[in-house]
Design a protein around this motif. Structure first.
Motif, PDB file in Angstrom:
ATOM      1  N   VAL A  18       0.649  -0.833   0.164  1.00 28.21           N
ATOM      2  CA  VAL A  18       0.058   0.027  -0.095  1.00 28.21           C
ATOM      3  C   VAL A  18       0.668   1.512  -0.397  1.00 28.21           C
ATOM      4  O   VAL A  18       1.850   1.262   1.228  1.00 28.21           O
ATOM      5  CB  VAL A  18      -1.114   0.439   1.270  1.00 28.21           C
ATOM      6  N   PHE A  19       0.585   2.004  -0.777  1.00 26.24           N
ATOM      7  CA  PHE A  19       1.425   3.526  -0.712  1.00 26.24           C
ATOM      8  C   PHE A  19       0.552   4.243   0.113  1.00 26.24           C
ATOM      9  O   PHE A  19      -0.418   4.642   0.156  1.00 26.24           O
ATOM     10  CB  PHE A  19       1.450   4.211  -2.009  1.00 26.24           C
ATOM     11  N   GLU A  20       0.948   4.970   0.468  1.00 24.51           N
ATOM     12  CA  GLU A  20       0.238   6.081   1.547  1.00 24.51           C
ATOM     13  C   GLU A  20      -0.313   7.509   1.185  1.00 24.51           C
ATOM     14  O   GLU A  20      -0.758   7.566   1.041  1.00 24.51           O
ATOM     15  CB  GLU A  20       1.771   6.833   2.223  1.00 24.51           C
ATOM     16  N   LYS A  21       0.556   7.464  -0.874  1.00 27.04           N
ATOM     17  CA  LYS A  21      -0.704   8.374  -1.048  1.00 27.04           C
ATOM     18  C   LYS A  21      -1.946   8.117  -1.471  1.00 27.04           C
ATOM     19  O   LYS A  21      -1.865   8.467  -2.832  1.00 27.04           O
ATOM     20  CB  LYS A  21       0.915   8.716  -1.942  1.00 27.04           C
ATOM     21  N   VAL A  22      -1.398   6.824  -2.129  1.00 31.21           N
ATOM     22  CA  VAL A  22      -2.383   5.382  -3.098  1.00 31.21           C
ATOM     23  C   VAL A  22      -2.914   4.721  -1.791  1.00 31.21           C
ATOM     24  O   VAL A  22      -2.956   3.591  -2.331  1.00 31.21           O
ATOM     25  CB  VAL A  22      -2.581   5.098  -4.168  1.00 31.21           C
ATOM     26  N   ASP A  31       5.387  -5.799 -10.170  1.00 33.37           N
ATOM     27  CA  ASP A  31       5.382  -5.095 -11.265  1.00 33.37           C
ATOM     28  C   ASP A  31       5.293  -3.700 -11.054  1.00 33.37           C
ATOM     29  O   ASP A  31       5.393  -2.714 -11.353  1.00 33.37           O
ATOM     30  CB  ASP A  31       4.846  -5.928 -12.423  1.00 33.37           C
ATOM     31  N   GLN A  32       3.071  -4.020 -11.050  1.00 30.74           N
ATOM     32  CA  GLN A  32       2.489  -2.395 -10.377  1.00 30.74           C
ATOM     33  C   GLN A  32       3.822  -1.737  -9.579  1.00 30.74           C
ATOM     34  O   GLN A  32       2.784  -0.174  -9.139  1.00 30.74           O
ATOM     35  CB  GLN A  32       1.309  -2.765  -9.986  1.00 30.74           C
ATOM     36  N   VAL A  33       3.512  -2.642  -8.208  1.00 31.91           N
ATOM     37  CA  VAL A  33       4.626  -1.621  -6.899  1.00 31.91           C
ATOM     38  C   VAL A  33       5.524  -0.909  -7.752  1.00 31.91           C
ATOM     39  O   VAL A  33       5.585   0.273  -7.526  1.00 31.91           O
ATOM     40  CB  VAL A  33       4.653  -2.242  -5.840  1.00 31.91           C
ATOM     41  N   ARG A  34       6.690  -1.826  -8.737  1.00 31.62           N
ATOM     42  CA  ARG A  34       7.486  -0.727  -9.254  1.00 31.62           C
ATOM     43  C   ARG A  34       6.790   0.103 -10.203  1.00 31.62           C
ATOM     44  O   ARG A  34       7.398   1.098  -9.914  1.00 31.62           O
ATOM     45  CB  ARG A  34       8.252  -1.897 -10.116  1.00 31.62           C
ATOM     46  N   ALA A  35       5.812   0.646 -11.130  1.00 32.93           N
ATOM     47  CA  ALA A  35       5.261   1.556 -12.082  1.00 32.93           C
ATOM     48  C   ALA A  35       5.388   2.426 -10.547  1.00 32.93           C
ATOM     49  O   ALA A  35       5.023   3.714 -11.446  1.00 32.93           O
ATOM     50  CB  ALA A  35       4.129   0.738 -12.909  1.00 32.93           C
ATOM     51  N   GLU A  36       4.534   2.449  -9.928  1.00 34.92           N
ATOM     52  CA  GLU A  36       3.859   2.798  -8.759  1.00 34.92           C
ATOM     53  C   GLU A  36       4.816   4.136  -8.559  1.00 34.92           C
ATOM     54  O   GLU A  36       4.956   5.434  -8.339  1.00 34.92           O
ATOM     55  CB  GLU A  36       3.162   2.846  -8.210  1.00 34.92           C
ATOM     56  N   GLU A  38       8.159   4.349  -9.351  1.00 32.21           N
ATOM     57  CA  GLU A  38       8.668   5.149 -11.230  1.00 32.21           C
ATOM     58  C   GLU A  38       7.255   6.674 -11.142  1.00 32.21           C
ATOM     59  O   GLU A  38       7.731   7.999 -11.274  1.00 32.21           O
ATOM     60  CB  GLU A  38       8.687   4.354 -12.335  1.00 32.21           C
ATOM     61  N   ARG A  39       6.342   6.415 -11.149  1.00 33.68           N
ATOM     62  CA  ARG A  39       5.137   7.246 -11.325  1.00 33.68           C
ATOM     63  C   ARG A  39       5.292   8.072  -9.963  1.00 33.68           C
ATOM     64  O   ARG A  39       4.960   9.661 -10.665  1.00 33.68           O
ATOM     65  CB  ARG A  39       3.439   6.858 -11.200  1.00 33.68           C
ATOM     66  N   GLN A  40       5.392   7.650  -9.063  1.00 32.87           N
ATOM     67  CA  GLN A  40       5.838   8.687  -7.504  1.00 32.87           C
ATOM     68  C   GLN A  40       6.518   9.528  -7.958  1.00 32.87           C
ATOM     69  O   GLN A  40       6.439  10.550  -7.312  1.00 32.87           O
ATOM     70  CB  GLN A  40       5.312   7.879  -6.381  1.00 32.87           C
ATOM     71  N   THR A  41       7.950   9.041  -8.135  1.00 37.21           N
ATOM     72  CA  THR A  41       9.090   9.534  -8.583  1.00 37.21           C
ATOM     73  C   THR A  41       9.333  10.682  -9.586  1.00 37.21           C
ATOM     74  O   THR A  41       9.576  11.772  -8.873  1.00 37.21           O
ATOM     75  CB  THR A  41      10.199   8.706  -8.320  1.00 37.21           C
ATOM     76  N   GLU A  42       7.943  10.315 -10.155  1.00 39.07           N
ATOM     77  CA  GLU A  42       8.571  11.547 -11.410  1.00 39.07           C
ATOM     78  C   GLU A  42       7.370  12.809 -10.104  1.00 39.07           C
ATOM     79  O   GLU A  42       7.718  14.121 -10.971  1.00 39.07           O
ATOM     80  CB  GLU A  42       7.447  11.214 -12.503  1.00 39.07           C
ATOM     81  N   LEU A  43       6.407  12.145 -10.285  1.00 35.30           N
ATOM     82  CA  LEU A  43       5.741  13.383  -9.987  1.00 35.30           C
ATOM     83  C   LEU A  43       6.259  13.859  -8.600  1.00 35.30           C
ATOM     84  O   LEU A  43       6.312  15.413  -8.850  1.00 35.30           O
ATOM     85  CB  LEU A  43       4.770  12.885  -8.296  1.00 35.30           C
ATOM     86  N   VAL A  44       6.716  13.518  -8.063  1.00 36.68           N
ATOM     87  CA  VAL A  44       7.647  14.456  -7.138  1.00 36.68           C
ATOM     88  C   VAL A  44       9.312  15.114  -7.679  1.00 36.68           C
ATOM     89  O   VAL A  44       8.913  16.373  -6.876  1.00 36.68           O
ATOM     90  CB  VAL A  44       7.676  13.479  -5.896  1.00 36.68           C
ATOM     91  N   ALA A  45       9.945  14.505  -7.843  1.00 33.64           N
ATOM     92  CA  ALA A  45      10.685  15.227  -8.402  1.00 33.64           C
ATOM     93  C   ALA A  45      11.425  15.353  -9.716  1.00 33.64           C
ATOM     94  O   ALA A  45      12.384  15.161 -10.204  1.00 33.64           O
ATOM     95  CB  ALA A  45      12.078  13.533  -8.479  1.00 33.64           C
ATOM     96  N   GLY A  46      10.184  15.420 -10.444  1.00 31.04           N
ATOM     97  CA  GLY A  46      10.011  15.730 -11.998  1.00 31.04           C
ATOM     98  C   GLY A  46      10.830  14.068 -12.674  1.00 31.04           C
ATOM     99  O   GLY A  46      11.404  13.601 -12.321  1.00 31.04           O
ATOM    100  N   SER A  47      11.176  14.467 -14.429  1.00 30.83           N
ATOM    101  CA  SER A  47      11.585  14.021 -15.146  1.00 30.83           C
ATOM    102  C   SER A  47      13.095  13.401 -15.122  1.00 30.83           C
ATOM    103  O   SER A  47      13.507  12.665 -15.164  1.00 30.83           O
ATOM    104  CB  SER A  47      10.512  14.213 -16.423  1.00 30.83           C
ATOM    105  N   ASN A  48      13.844  14.543 -14.799  1.00 33.91           N
ATOM    106  CA  ASN A  48      14.877  14.505 -13.867  1.00 33.91           C
ATOM    107  C   ASN A  48      15.141  13.752 -13.252  1.00 33.91           C
ATOM    108  O   ASN A  48      16.394  13.396 -12.634  1.00 33.91           O
ATOM    109  CB  ASN A  48      15.219  16.174 -14.263  1.00 33.91           C
ATOM    110  N   LYS A  49      14.128  13.136 -12.354  1.00 31.11           N
ATOM    111  CA  LYS A  49      14.827  12.069 -11.261  1.00 31.11           C
ATOM    112  C   LYS A  49      15.673  13.577 -10.416  1.00 31.11           C
ATOM    113  O   LYS A  49      16.352  13.348  -9.786  1.00 31.11           O
ATOM    114  CB  LYS A  49      15.670  11.379 -11.298  1.00 31.11           C
ATOM    115  N   GLY A  50      15.755  14.982 -10.388  1.00 36.24           N
ATOM    116  CA  GLY A  50      15.821  15.421  -8.488  1.00 36.24           C
ATOM    117  C   GLY A  50      15.806  14.926  -7.845  1.00 36.24           C
ATOM    118  O   GLY A  50      14.981  14.172  -7.456  1.00 36.24           O
ATOM    119  N   ILE A  51      16.240  15.605  -6.832  1.00 35.38           N
ATOM    120  CA  ILE A  51      16.725  14.960  -5.173  1.00 35.38           C
ATOM    121  C   ILE A  51      15.529  15.892  -4.678  1.00 35.38           C
ATOM    122  O   ILE A  51      15.953  17.007  -4.174  1.00 35.38           O
ATOM    123  CB  ILE A  51      17.817  15.092  -5.161  1.00 35.38           C
TER     124      ILE A  51
END
Length: 137
Positions: A18-22, A31-36, A38-51
């Motif tokens: 379970v994801f806290e935000k979902v 495999d869906q966990v891995r995809a989620e 990646e999706r959440q990483t892009e949401l919070v860190a941007g497509s350039n994977k900022g820190i």
């Protein structure tokens, strides 16, 4: 976070995440966990994977999981990558983020460094030594 389920109440194959935000969705396909992630990483860190200091909280439930919280931190970054989302003070940010987590005396510190790096110049080991001079954790 890993949460141990009672094996007398759950089969060995029972496992979900379970994801806290979902929080309304239970993931059983990892495999869906891995995809989620990646999706959440892009949401919070941007497509350039900022820190950023905004953790993705994932809780995994399984009969064979120990009760344990794991935190995957970025390495100490000294110079912002050109064309990335890294702020100019990236070194300060990554050091403060790391210290925030490793200062807790209940924390076990697992410092990861490349095999081709001289251990005496490792930022991770220097920070670990700073908060745990006896090397107990």
């Amino acid at each position: 976070r890993l949460v141990h389920l009672n094996p007398q109440e759950h089969e060995a194959s029972d496992a979900w995440a379970v994801f806290e935000k979902v929080s309304d969705k239970r993931y059983t396909d990892f495999d869906q966990v891995r995809a989620e992630i990646e999706r959440q990483t892009e949401l919070v860190a941007g497509s350039n994977k900022g820190i950023v200091n905004d953790p993705i909280v994932l809780t995994m439930y399984a009969p064979d999981a120990p009760d344990l919280s794991l935190v995957d931190l970025p390495g100490i970054t000294r110079v912002p990558v050109k064309g990335s989302d890294h702020p100019e003070d990236i070194e300060r940010l990554t050091r403060e983020m790391t210290l925030h987590y490793i200062q807790d005396p209940r924390t076990i510190i697992l410092a990861v460094l490349p095999a081709n790096q001289d251990m005496s110049v490792s930022d991770a080991l220097q920070l670990a030594k700073k908060v745990d001079p006896k090397g107990i954790r």
